[in-house]
Structures are given as structure tokens and as C-alpha cells.
Design a protein around this motif. Sequence first.
Motif, PDB file in Angstrom:
ATOM      1  N   ASP B 604       0.837  -1.202   0.000  1.00  0.00           N
ATOM      2  CA  ASP B 604       0.000   0.000   0.000  1.00  0.00           C
ATOM      3  C   ASP B 604       0.870   1.250   0.000  1.00  0.00           C
ATOM      4  O   ASP B 604       0.570   2.233  -0.670  1.00  0.00           O
ATOM      5  N   ALA B 605       1.958   1.196   0.783  1.00  0.00           N
ATOM      6  CA  ALA B 605       2.857   2.353   0.833  1.00  0.00           C
ATOM      7  C   ALA B 605       3.420   2.636  -0.555  1.00  0.00           C
ATOM      8  O   ALA B 605       3.437   3.790  -1.015  1.00  0.00           O
ATOM      9  N   ALA B 606       3.842   1.577  -1.235  1.00  0.00           N
ATOM     10  CA  ALA B 606       4.414   1.756  -2.573  1.00  0.00           C
ATOM     11  C   ALA B 606       3.367   2.326  -3.528  1.00  0.00           C
ATOM     12  O   ALA B 606       3.652   3.240  -4.318  1.00  0.00           O
ATOM     13  N   ARG B 607       2.155   1.809  -3.430  1.00  0.00           N
ATOM     14  CA  ARG B 607       1.077   2.276  -4.312  1.00  0.00           C
ATOM     15  C   ARG B 607       0.815   3.766  -4.104  1.00  0.00           C
ATOM     16  O   ARG B 607       0.512   4.505  -5.043  1.00  0.00           O
ATOM     17  N   LEU B 608       0.952   4.222  -2.869  1.00  0.00           N
ATOM     18  CA  LEU B 608       0.726   5.635  -2.565  1.00  0.00           C
ATOM     19  C   LEU B 608       2.000   6.458  -2.766  1.00  0.00           C
ATOM     20  O   LEU B 608       2.030   7.655  -2.475  1.00  0.00           O
ATOM     21  N   GLY B 609       3.059   5.817  -3.211  1.00  0.00           N
ATOM     22  CA  GLY B 609       4.314   6.534  -3.430  1.00  0.00           C
ATOM     23  C   GLY B 609       4.996   6.931  -2.141  1.00  0.00           C
ATOM     24  O   GLY B 609       5.681   7.948  -2.063  1.00  0.00           O
ATOM     25  N   LEU B 610       4.806   6.121  -1.094  1.00  0.00           N
ATOM     26  CA  LEU B 610       5.338   6.482   0.217  1.00  0.00           C
ATOM     27  C   LEU B 610       6.524   5.601   0.595  1.00  0.00           C
ATOM     28  O   LEU B 610       6.541   4.415   0.301  1.00  0.00           O
ATOM     29  N   MET B 611       7.496   6.236   1.261  1.00  0.00           N
ATOM     30  CA  MET B 611       8.634   5.483   1.763  1.00  0.00           C
ATOM     31  C   MET B 611       8.640   5.582   3.288  1.00  0.00           C
ATOM     32  O   MET B 611       8.006   6.455   3.865  1.00  0.00           O
ATOM     33  N   GLU B 612       9.388   4.685   3.913  1.00  0.00           N
ATOM     34  CA  GLU B 612       9.554   4.676   5.369  1.00  0.00           C
ATOM     35  C   GLU B 612       9.868   6.086   5.885  1.00  0.00           C
ATOM     36  O   GLU B 612      10.756   6.759   5.374  1.00  0.00           O
ATOM     37  N   GLY B 613       9.121   6.532   6.870  1.00  0.00           N
ATOM     38  CA  GLY B 613       9.416   7.828   7.494  1.00  0.00           C
ATOM     39  C   GLY B 613       8.765   9.021   6.804  1.00  0.00           C
ATOM     40  O   GLY B 613       8.829  10.136   7.317  1.00  0.00           O
ATOM     41  N   ASP B 614       8.127   8.815   5.657  1.00  0.00           N
ATOM     42  CA  ASP B 614       7.452   9.929   4.969  1.00  0.00           C
ATOM     43  C   ASP B 614       6.283  10.460   5.803  1.00  0.00           C
ATOM     44  O   ASP B 614       5.604   9.695   6.490  1.00  0.00           O
ATOM     45  N   GLY B 615       6.043  11.751   5.709  1.00  0.00           N
ATOM     46  CA  GLY B 615       4.900  12.349   6.395  1.00  0.00           C
ATOM     47  C   GLY B 615       3.609  12.070   5.622  1.00  0.00           C
ATOM     48  O   GLY B 615       3.583  12.146   4.395  1.00  0.00           O
ATOM     49  N   VAL B 616       2.561  11.711   6.359  1.00  0.00           N
ATOM     50  CA  VAL B 616       1.263  11.501   5.708  1.00  0.00           C
ATOM     51  C   VAL B 616       0.174  12.183   6.527  1.00  0.00           C
ATOM     52  O   VAL B 616       0.328  12.458   7.711  1.00  0.00           O
ATOM     53  N   GLU B 617      -0.928  12.449   5.815  1.00  0.00           N
ATOM     54  CA  GLU B 617      -2.118  12.914   6.503  1.00  0.00           C
ATOM     55  C   GLU B 617      -3.128  11.780   6.423  1.00  0.00           C
ATOM     56  O   GLU B 617      -3.330  11.196   5.359  1.00  0.00           O
ATOM     57  N   VAL B 618      -3.717  11.432   7.573  1.00  0.00           N
ATOM     58  CA  VAL B 618      -4.751  10.396   7.593  1.00  0.00           C
ATOM     59  C   VAL B 618      -6.066  11.087   7.912  1.00  0.00           C
ATOM     60  O   VAL B 618      -6.161  11.837   8.888  1.00  0.00           O
ATOM     61  N   LEU B 619      -7.082  10.866   7.060  1.00  0.00           N
ATOM     62  CA  LEU B 619      -8.361  11.550   7.227  1.00  0.00           C
ATOM     63  C   LEU B 619      -9.483  10.544   7.390  1.00  0.00           C
ATOM     64  O   LEU B 619      -9.491   9.503   6.732  1.00  0.00           O
ATOM     65  N   SER B 620     -10.434  10.886   8.273  1.00  0.00           N
ATOM     66  CA  SER B 620     -11.664  10.101   8.332  1.00  0.00           C
ATOM     67  C   SER B 620     -12.826  11.082   8.251  1.00  0.00           C
ATOM     68  O   SER B 620     -12.623  12.288   8.148  1.00  0.00           O
ATOM     69  N   ARG B 621     -14.045  10.568   8.349  1.00  0.00           N
ATOM     70  CA  ARG B 621     -15.215  11.449   8.296  1.00  0.00           C
ATOM     71  C   ARG B 621     -15.250  12.384   9.495  1.00  0.00           C
ATOM     72  O   ARG B 621     -16.001  13.343   9.531  1.00  0.00           O
TER      73      ARG B 621
END
Lengths: 172, 685
Positions: B604-621
Motif C-alpha cells: 500500500d505504501a508503494a502504491r501511494l508513493g510512500l517510503m519509510e518515514g514519509d509524512g502523511v495525513e490520515v483523514l476520516s469522516r
Amino acid sequence: MSQPKEIFVRMDRCVGCHTCELACAVEHSTSKSIFSALSETPVPRKRLYVEAVERQNVPLLCRHCEDAPCARACLTGALTQDELTRIVSHDPDRCIGCWMCTMVCRYGVVGRLKEQRVAIKCDRCPDREVPACVAACPTRALVFTREENFAGIVRAQAASQVAQGYAMGKNE
Amino acid sequence: MKDKRLIPTVCPYCGVGCGFYLVVHEGGATGLEYRTDHPVNNGRLCAKGNAALEVLHHPDRLAYPMKKIRGRWERITWSEALNTVAAKLQASCDSNSPDSNAFLASAKCTNEENYLFQKLARLLGTNNVDHCARLCHAPTIVALAAAFGSGAMTNPLADLARADCIFVIGSNLAANHAPALHWIWAAKDRGAQVIVADPRHTATAWLANEFLQLKPGSDVALLNGMAHVIIAEGLADLNFIEGRTTGFGALAACVKEYTPQKVTALTGLAASQIVRAARTFARAEAATIAYCMGITQHTTGTDNVKAIANLLMLTGNIGRKATGFSPLRGQNNVQGACDMGALPNVYPGYQKVDDPEAMTKFSRAWHTDLDTRVGLALTEMFKAAHNKQLKAMLIVGENPLLSEPNLPFVREAIHNLNFLAVQDIFLTETARMADVVLPAASFAEKEGTFTNTERRIQLLRQALEPPGEARGDWQIIAALAARMGFPMHYASAAAIMDEIARLTPIYGGISHGRLNRRGGLQWPCWDHGHPGTSRLHVGQFTRGRGKFHVVHDRPPAEQPSREYPIVLTTGRVLEHWHTGSMSHRSAVLETLAPGSNVDLNPGDAARLGLMEGDGVEVLSRRGKIQGKVHADRRVPRGTVFMAFHWRDAPANELTNDAVDPQSKIPEFKVASVSVRPLRTRAAGP
């Protein structure tokens, strides 16, 4: 002569709680207490390492190898192997921080003291009957025993698994 | 060391109730020593237990009462603090009704303190008293009361060592109850089979002979599927079913449709795995089930627990040595807080508030009229605060501003209160929003008892003086009550326990004098000659006959959608504990686990273009958080895992506050989220 006791690892039991590392650092502090130890200089340092690899934690600690490569590589005589117990011990006063020992150790368990340029490694807790890491391990993944006993433990486990599989097969 | 004293004590972290010695020298705690003769842990402690003393002398400890004046904390006297809290609670009683107050008790506090606290709430005329068991094992209490008549762990922990099959479902006990693990290893050494069911490949899964990596929220399907196989293959214990249970016919009809093929589709497991697990479980001489939040924290929580009860009764694995039911409890005294009636529907000892007989009994003992209406559950309290039905709250040793689901809503709810007082040992996220803060004593600074996960009541001895002006919680509650016209004259915590014993049949034989021995006593302990009870439901269930319940697979409240395609599941890590008010203040534990992560499957990380330690935003409703990616193969595809310990990335900003209708526990384990990179990575080689 009977075999000396060694520290064995039952790899499947390690849950990666790092309690052994804490106990090791505390045992090698002056106060031997977890919260006074934190404020000591030099900062007490652990001598074993729980490494997490894919789906497994692996506690790595000095194997006190026979004809120990680290002791052989040590030019100053800081590392010496005891004739009888085969424990490889380190004398910081003789250490010059050349890191030959670190380079030859296949397990990567020779570390460095934070404040001084000297090596640091497992001394098998000379003041204790059972090494601190073994005493602290909540799952008893670390075992302090003779090789013949450890192999016996492993055989008993293997035998019981084989027996269970055999019984299951008969039931199918 | 001269004047060194060893004080036996109980670990303040999880519900296992490990014992150790506190080393006291010149009035300060200087270390701990293992207690190898302790019946729960035999001297073993996890990293948290080893670091338990670090919080005691921490500079952040609250040392005097404080009041917020124009947004700033000011030190006040105890007298002013108690008068303010008493006046505010009484004011909302006078102008509205007693039900506009709510009381949040603490699973960290002693039995004596929880008893006094719920008594105070009820003397003030409301049953609005609850605690964090609502967020962990509320379904256990509801489901087991229905199935067996008593909602607690049936067998002692040591029994795990004698089991032939241990089925662990929805519990990462290797991380959360590590010292209990040694019993399971002892069983494995004897050749026991371990089955682990979890959506994540946790450290507990490493124990497993059979690992079932099921889809989040498909527990009933798996358990019914196993029941199907057991009945279809003639492995059910018909003697036990005939002699001790009711409702088997309905269960058999219900699980008929849960064929391995159907369950495969629902759980994502192979049919052969389900069949194998069912056979292993049913053929074992003595089998036991251990479970935790992975079972309870669902909108189907109560059904999940009922399905477990079904499986145990189906195979006759209850009321005997090494069998039974192990709901592993997460807080040192969450069992005790439930036993003491810090719940909106029961008095101490699970005597129902809407039972006129129980009401009369307590009304006589406490010399006051009592309300027979069930009060608000924790999750309902914040809804009531949000719509301004609730005016004032007194919170003891709990930190809902990190532990409740849907935090944005809870913040608004607390904001809407007229008055909030918090009693704690640190200025928690919740205490920061309070009007008055009362400094309390920690586990080493007071007398009392804790009841562990296996119903073992253990004595806590005072080893140290509390810092500054801090006081034991029971002393604070008694002083507060006195100011509201309910004088409480207790000479000591032991005197409170004597009152508890008089009113609570299951604690009838408990006194501090009797507990002054290794390992304490396990309830029910009916009278002063009774030796305590290590196993429940021997020969007969508490309710007479055990009852099978018909439960069906229901999907989680929130399903992945196009906008929120990923399933968030939350949990804990070994090195930290709940909202971290203690563990984040431990230098050792912080060194071991310094920060929060957003755990994603590497695919999933690869699919989202993410590498270990990358900053992400997680959103829910409900909300959003920012965090750092940790690519972890143990997390299945389409799932993200977060521990809820950290203030900088609070997983509960995202979680769903939809609740199980029967037990009112929120669905912490399943929420739909989306994950977005914070920065777009430059297209690289």
C-alpha cells in the motif's frame, strides 16, 4: 570437566519488549537502579541488542566464541578470554578505541561507551549468579544453562510437536 | 544500603497484576526487586513494569490544587479547591437535576476509591457514573452476564499453563500482557496447540501453531464457522450441552448456514484453516479462549463475546481446570472498578440499580433515597455534554481527550460543560481543559486494593508520601462529600473495605487483614472463613444453566468507500500504556518507543508513493491527523494500524464513535480512512 553455563536464546519466545536491554544497562550502572541509573555519567549502556527483522525479534549478545576473533584482533590486550570459563572480558584501561573488535565480531555486539572512546561488551555479569538479562526476561526467551541442557529443551519441544502431529494424523 | 526497606506492591500498568518489591530508602523509591514467589508473574515484569517507578518522583507530578483563572493556572488551597468543586456540583443539582452531573471513575484507582466515588455520585442523586471499562470490556460484562450469569475471567492465569489448546482471538497479549505469556509458553512446552486470530501478524501470532489472519470485524463469522464444523463433525460435547446448558437447538440452527465455504468469503481465511482450527480446539482435553479489544471494540462487541461463550459451552470447556474464558483486562484495577459499581447500571457487586430490592438495601446502608433509573454510560455522557444536557463533570484519573473515539466531538462536548474538575497525578490532556485540578496520590503513595484480571484482590501498601500537598483519591472524595453534606468518616482504606464487604456479597469475606498475604484472595469470597474462588462455574453456572445465544455476522458500522478506502484499526504497543500520561513520562520507555507511526503494508505504501518515514495525513469522516509512515508487512493490504498513545498523532481523532447497542462500546477497531502523502515525492530514477 562439566560444561560451563552459557546464555541461550529461544528465538520464538522473544516478543521484543527490550526488558533485557534495560536490565543489562541497569546492572552495569553504579546505582543498579533504573531511575538513578539514568542520571549517571557515564550513562549506563546495554551490552545486548534486540533486533527486529521480518516477523521475528532476535536478541543478539556476545557468544563468547571459542578462540574469540575479537580477543585475537585486540592488539592491546584489552580483550582476553578466560582459560576456564571461556568468558571474553574487556579491560577499559587497556582499550584504545581502535574498533578492531567491532570489525571482526560477526554479531555486531561490541559497542562503544557514549562518553569515552572505549569498547563495551557483555561480561556475563560477574557479580551475579544468573546474568541480569536472563533474570529479567519475562518470557524466558533467554536461558542460562549448559549446552547439553538447552539441546534437551529443544528436543523435548520438537518431540512433543512431532507426537502431536502424529496423533492428529491418526485422528483424521 | 542502610535503612533499605522492601515493600511488596502491585504494578500500576495493565490488568495482569504483577507483584514486585519497591525498594525504599530515606523516604524515596530507589529501585525495584523482582518477586519470584508471586503467583501471577513469578518475578517476571515487562518493560513497563520495570520502568514503573519512573513516574513517582517525576517533576511533572501535580503537587497542589490549581484553578484556571482567565486561562492561567493558579495555585489554590485545598479548602478553596474542595469548596469550588462542591459548590459547582451542587449548583447544577439545584438549578437542573442531579442528572446534569456526571462522574467518571478510574480503573487506575483502588477499589476503596471507586467505591466511595460511585457512592458519592449516587448520594448526589444520580447514576451517571462510569469508567473506561466502557471502552474495553463492557461487552464482556453484558454478554457473560447473559450467557453464564457473571462477567469475569473464569480461571486463574496459571491455568493457561495446563491447557491443551489456547485460542487467542483479538488480543496482542505478547505486547499488552507480556508477563502472562510465560504461562502460555509453559503450555506449549507440554505440547499445547496455540491458535491465534488477528488481522495483524502481531508478536502474539508468533506463538501460533495456527495463525488465522482474518478480516477486521469478521469474528462472529469465524466463531460460528468453527461451531458449524464442530457440530457437523460430531465433536460437540453433548453430555455437557445436555446437562448444563439451554438453547442448543437454536444455536445449531443458527450456525448451520456458516459453512466453511461461506465463512471463507466473510473472513478471507482458507476453508481448511477454519476446519483445522475447529478440530484442534474441539479435540483438546482442556481448551481455553483468551481475547481482548479485538473482540470487544466493535459495534458487534457483545455478539462477538457471546459467540466465544457458545464455542466454550459447545465443547464443554468451562468450569474445569485449564479451560474457560480469559478476557484480559487492560488496567490494573479495571476489574475492581467494575466490581465496585463504578457503572451506571449497577451498585457494588453487580447489584442492579433498577432492582428495587438492591436499591432498598443500599438506600438503608447509605441513609438516603436512591434513583432507580440507569445512568448515562461514558459514551452517552459526552453526547449529553455536547447537547448541553450535562452541566458538570468530575473526572478521576482518566484522560478521555485521548482515549475517546471521535475526539473532535469530545473536545466540543467538554467545551460545552459549565464546569469540569479533574483529579489526577499529572496534568493530562483532559486536565488541561478543567476548571479545577486536584492532585492525587500514585499507587505507591496510598493504601488500598487492586483487583486483577483473574479476580485476584491484592493489597497495596503505602511506601512513600505523596508529593507536595497531593492526597490519596479516597481522602479527596471523602473531603468533597463532607462539603456537600454527606460526611464520610473513614479512618483508613481498610475501614472502607469493611463497608464494601458488608454490602457486596462477592467481596463478603474480604478485609485488609486477610489480604496481607502473598497473592491476596480471588472473589467470590462470601465470608471471612471462605478461601476465595479460583475457578468460576464449576458444576453449575452462576445463572444456573449456561445459555447459548444466536448471533449473526454483521458488518462494521463504517465500510470503506471511494473517499475513505482504507480500514483503520487501532491498538497499543508494548512500550507504552494507553494515553501515556505515565509511560510518556518514563525516560526509559520513551527511549524504547520514541514516537507514533502510521503502519501501512509495504504494498500500500508503494502504491501511494510512500517510503519509510514519509509524512502523511490520515483523514476520516470525523477528523484528521499527521504522522510518519512505517512500512510493516505485519499489517494486511488495505489496512492501516495506529496505536492511540500519542498526543501528536492521536488515532482517536479518526475513530468511529458508533457504539454496540447492547454494551455501548465504540468501534475503535474499524474506521474508514484515506491516507495522503504530505508532500509529493519528485519523480525520481
